[in-house]
Design a protein around this motif. Structure first.
Motif: not given
Length: 124
Positions: A52, A56-59, A104
């Motif tokens: 992101g 802070g955001r991962t996928y 995401l």
């Protein structure tokens, strides 16, 4: 649009590590969700990881969980893919991609800007 240039690919033995980088230029990098995809010969392009805006955001794709880590440095306009425990089946051209929408995604069609790719070859 943002322009993307990947680097860091190469030849590595199975079990080894590589770190890919993707440098961006153009519009504000921090506005983009960034993704990594790969394509092996004769296969469709597949999702590897996404991150992101702030990092802070991962996928991750299931097949890289625990082995690959995606990160970004917005000040340097660069996204990274740290790859450990590489396997021969990880051999592919790796592409980074950028997406303006906030979510995401693992779909190549959701990413509007692409780099030229960097080759990763893992020998057994």
């Amino acid at each position: 649009q943002v322009q993307l240039v990947e680097s860091g690919g190469g030849l590595v033995q199975a079990g080894g590590s590589l770190r890919l980088s993707c440098a961006a230029s153009g519009r504000t990098f921090s506005n983009y969700v960034m993704g990594w995809f790969r394509q092996a010969p004769g296969k469709e392009r597949e999702f590897v990881a996404a991150i992101g805006w702030s990092g802070g955001r991962t996928y991750y794709a299931d097949f890289v969980k625990g082995r690959f880590t995606v990160s970004r440095d917005n000040a340097k306009k660069t996204v990274y893919l740290q790859m450990h425990s590489l396997k021969p089946e990880d051999t592919a051209v790796y592409y980074c991609a950028a997406r303006l929408s906030p979510g995401l995604s693992d779909r190549p069609a959701d990413f509007g800007s692409w780099g030229q790719g960097t080759q990763v070859t893992v020998s057994s």
